[in-house]
Design an enzyme around this catalytic site. Structure first.
Site, mmCIF file in Angstrom:
data_model
loop_
_atom_site.group_PDB
_atom_site.id
_atom_site.type_symbol
_atom_site.label_atom_id
_atom_site.label_comp_id
_atom_site.label_asym_id
_atom_site.label_seq_id
_atom_site.Cartn_x
_atom_site.Cartn_y
_atom_site.Cartn_z
ATOM 1 N N VAL A 158 -80.199 40.434 -80.414
ATOM 2 C CA VAL A 158 -78.921 40.343 -81.143
ATOM 3 C C VAL A 158 -78.489 41.671 -81.780
ATOM 4 O O VAL A 158 -77.380 41.772 -82.291
ATOM 5 C CB VAL A 158 -78.893 39.234 -82.231
ATOM 6 C CG1 VAL A 158 -78.875 37.855 -81.626
ATOM 7 C CG2 VAL A 158 -80.030 39.391 -83.218
ATOM 8 N N TYR A 192 -81.596 33.641 -72.802
ATOM 9 C CA TYR A 192 -81.413 32.297 -73.366
ATOM 10 C C TYR A 192 -80.567 31.431 -72.452
ATOM 11 O O TYR A 192 -80.759 31.439 -71.231
ATOM 12 C CB TYR A 192 -80.800 32.384 -74.782
ATOM 13 C CG TYR A 192 -81.485 33.408 -75.633
ATOM 14 C CD1 TYR A 192 -82.826 33.238 -75.961
ATOM 15 C CD2 TYR A 192 -80.848 34.548 -76.068
ATOM 16 C CE1 TYR A 192 -83.497 34.184 -76.716
ATOM 17 C CE2 TYR A 192 -81.501 35.500 -76.831
ATOM 18 C CZ TYR A 192 -82.826 35.311 -77.145
ATOM 19 O OH TYR A 192 -83.475 36.248 -77.884
ATOM 20 N N LYS A 247 -89.812 40.723 -78.040
ATOM 21 C CA LYS A 247 -90.598 39.593 -77.524
ATOM 22 C C LYS A 247 -91.288 39.927 -76.203
ATOM 23 O O LYS A 247 -92.304 39.332 -75.858
ATOM 24 C CB LYS A 247 -89.688 38.360 -77.366
ATOM 25 C CG LYS A 247 -89.112 37.866 -78.705
ATOM 26 C CD LYS A 247 -88.015 36.823 -78.499
ATOM 27 C CE LYS A 247 -87.420 36.337 -79.810
ATOM 28 N NZ LYS A 247 -86.271 35.412 -79.606
ATOM 29 N N SER A 269 -84.803 40.671 -80.407
ATOM 30 C CA SER A 269 -85.569 39.856 -79.457
ATOM 31 C C SER A 269 -86.113 40.622 -78.258
ATOM 32 O O SER A 269 -86.908 40.070 -77.502
ATOM 33 C CB SER A 269 -84.713 38.691 -78.971
ATOM 34 O OG SER A 269 -84.575 37.768 -80.010
ATOM 35 N N TYR A 299 -93.400 38.377 -87.229
ATOM 36 C CA TYR A 299 -92.246 38.188 -86.333
ATOM 37 C C TYR A 299 -91.009 38.945 -86.839
ATOM 38 O O TYR A 299 -90.340 39.640 -86.078
ATOM 39 C CB TYR A 299 -91.952 36.680 -86.206
ATOM 40 C CG TYR A 299 -90.695 36.376 -85.429
ATOM 41 C CD1 TYR A 299 -90.670 36.470 -84.043
ATOM 42 C CD2 TYR A 299 -89.520 36.007 -86.088
ATOM 43 C CE1 TYR A 299 -89.515 36.222 -83.333
ATOM 44 C CE2 TYR A 299 -88.353 35.744 -85.380
ATOM 45 C CZ TYR A 299 -88.361 35.850 -84.007
ATOM 46 O OH TYR A 299 -87.205 35.598 -83.311
HETATM 47 N N1 GLN Z 1 -84.380 38.097 -85.556
HETATM 48 C C1 GLN Z 1 -83.545 37.245 -84.746
HETATM 49 C C2 GLN Z 1 -83.892 35.810 -85.040
HETATM 50 O O1 GLN Z 1 -85.050 35.490 -85.106
HETATM 51 C C3 GLN Z 1 -83.747 37.562 -83.287
HETATM 52 C C4 GLN Z 1 -82.872 36.734 -82.412
HETATM 53 C C5 GLN Z 1 -82.395 37.463 -81.183
HETATM 54 O O2 GLN Z 1 -82.430 38.687 -81.055
HETATM 55 N N2 GLN Z 1 -81.855 36.689 -80.269
HETATM 56 O O3 GLN Z 1 -83.018 34.994 -85.200
#
Ligand code: GLN
Length: 311
Positions: free
Chosen positions: A261, A243, A67, A64, A191
């Site tokens: 993550v 988050y 992003k 993430s 994505y």
């Molecule tokens: N690839 C993960 C997902 O879409 C990314 C989530 C994350 O890093 N929080 O669930």
């Protein structure tokens, strides 16, 4: 002011002594096989110095953190029009919440929860084939970090595709509200590949430098985004980058930052430095447990917080 090199060595020692290291993401085998003892931290200061400690060559899945880069690209392409399709409020919900999306009629709360990031990727992909956009995102990150060796881990991208049921649900849900223009498979293909970009902490800290320098690329002098937009990306990182753990992160660290993550966090000290930290064990919100502690310790020792008095 403590010496950064010495401080990083101290922090690394303290972190390696901790036994509670969080839980490594286990939704795909490529992430679950990573050793929770791993740790690296790199600080690229605006004067051009780079200080580092730990496994700085170790590649990890940026997940993430990507992003931030797609949001920057989308702002460059579409400007403020993106805010018609995503909000900019902290969600207070998990990064992959479906309930929130239903409540808000297909307009994701912010660009960093999964639904918002998928909508942003859809905007970046508009008018292109997925493979062109994947290439564009990768080249953009290579340009920002000044490192053309950065690649996508295709095994991770494949596993994300096979296991991404909830992301498919979010994308279809947005499609039903008209908030996804491309085909679900194509947008998610992009994505999943952006999440699967593999970087080490040096590359990530270098890629974040423009956000610490008013939107300017320090090597080329190129204005990546306007200073005003860089400030706003930082604001969203501060309020939404972790988050439902964003409030606690702002309270403890006080810096704009984005987690993934894979255990990476990119943190920005505006006007001062770009920081990347990696440790794969996650806390209950899916953010690096040790990475957060290390940033808290560094920010505290250096007096780095956007809430400190200026001047
Ligand atoms: N690839 C993960 C997902 O879409 C990314 C989530 C994350 O890093 N929080 O669930």
């Amino acid at each position: 002011m403590p010496d950064l090199g010495t401080l990083l060595t101290e922090i690394s020692k303290e972190m390696s002594a901790l036994t509670e290291r969080g839980k490594v993401a286990d939704y795909i085998p490529e992430l679950s096989n990573v050793d929770p003892a791993g740790f690296a931290m790199v600080v690229a200061t605006n004067d051009g110095a780079v200080h580092s400690v730990g496994q700085i060559q170790q590649l990890f899945s940026i997940q993430s953190v990507s992003k931030v880069f797609t949001l920057t690209l989308a702002l460059g392409i579409h400007g403020n029009a993106i805010w018609k399709r995503v909000g900019r409020e902290p969600s207070g919900s998990a990064f992959n919440s479906i309930v929130l999306l239903e409540h808000e009629k297909g307009i994701p709360r912010n660009p960093f929860i999964n639904a918002g990031a998928i909508a942003i990727t859809d905007m970046v992909t508009a008018g292109h084939e997925p493979r062109e956009t994947i290439g564009e995102i990768l080249r953009f990150i290579q340009f920002l970090s000044g490192d053309e060796t950065i690649v996508i881990d295709h095994a991770v991208a494949k596993s994300e595709t096979v296991t991404g049921h909830r992301n498919y649900a979010l994308a279809h849900y947005m499609k039903s509200y008209g908030n996804l223009k491309g085909e679900v498979d194509k947008t998610l293909g992009v994505y999943f590949h952006q999440c699967a970009i593999a970087m080490n902490c040096t590359q990530l800290a270098m890629a974040g430098r423009f956000l610490a320098q008013g939107g300017q690329h320090p090597d080329t002098g190129h204005q990546v985004i306007s200073a005003e937009r860089a400030r706003r990306v930082n604001a969203i990182m501060l309020t939404c980058g972790h988050y439902d753990g964003s409030g606690d992160f702002a309270f403890r660290v006080g810096l704009p930052a984005k987690s993934g993550v894979g255990g990476g966090i990119l943190a920005i000290v505006p006007g001062v430095a770009s920081i990347a930290v990696w440790s794969p064990g996650l806390n209950e919100y899916g953010n690096s447990l040790i990475g957060t502690l290390a940033l808290e310790r560094l920010a505290d020792a250096m007096g780095w917080s956007v809430f400190n008095p200026q001047g």
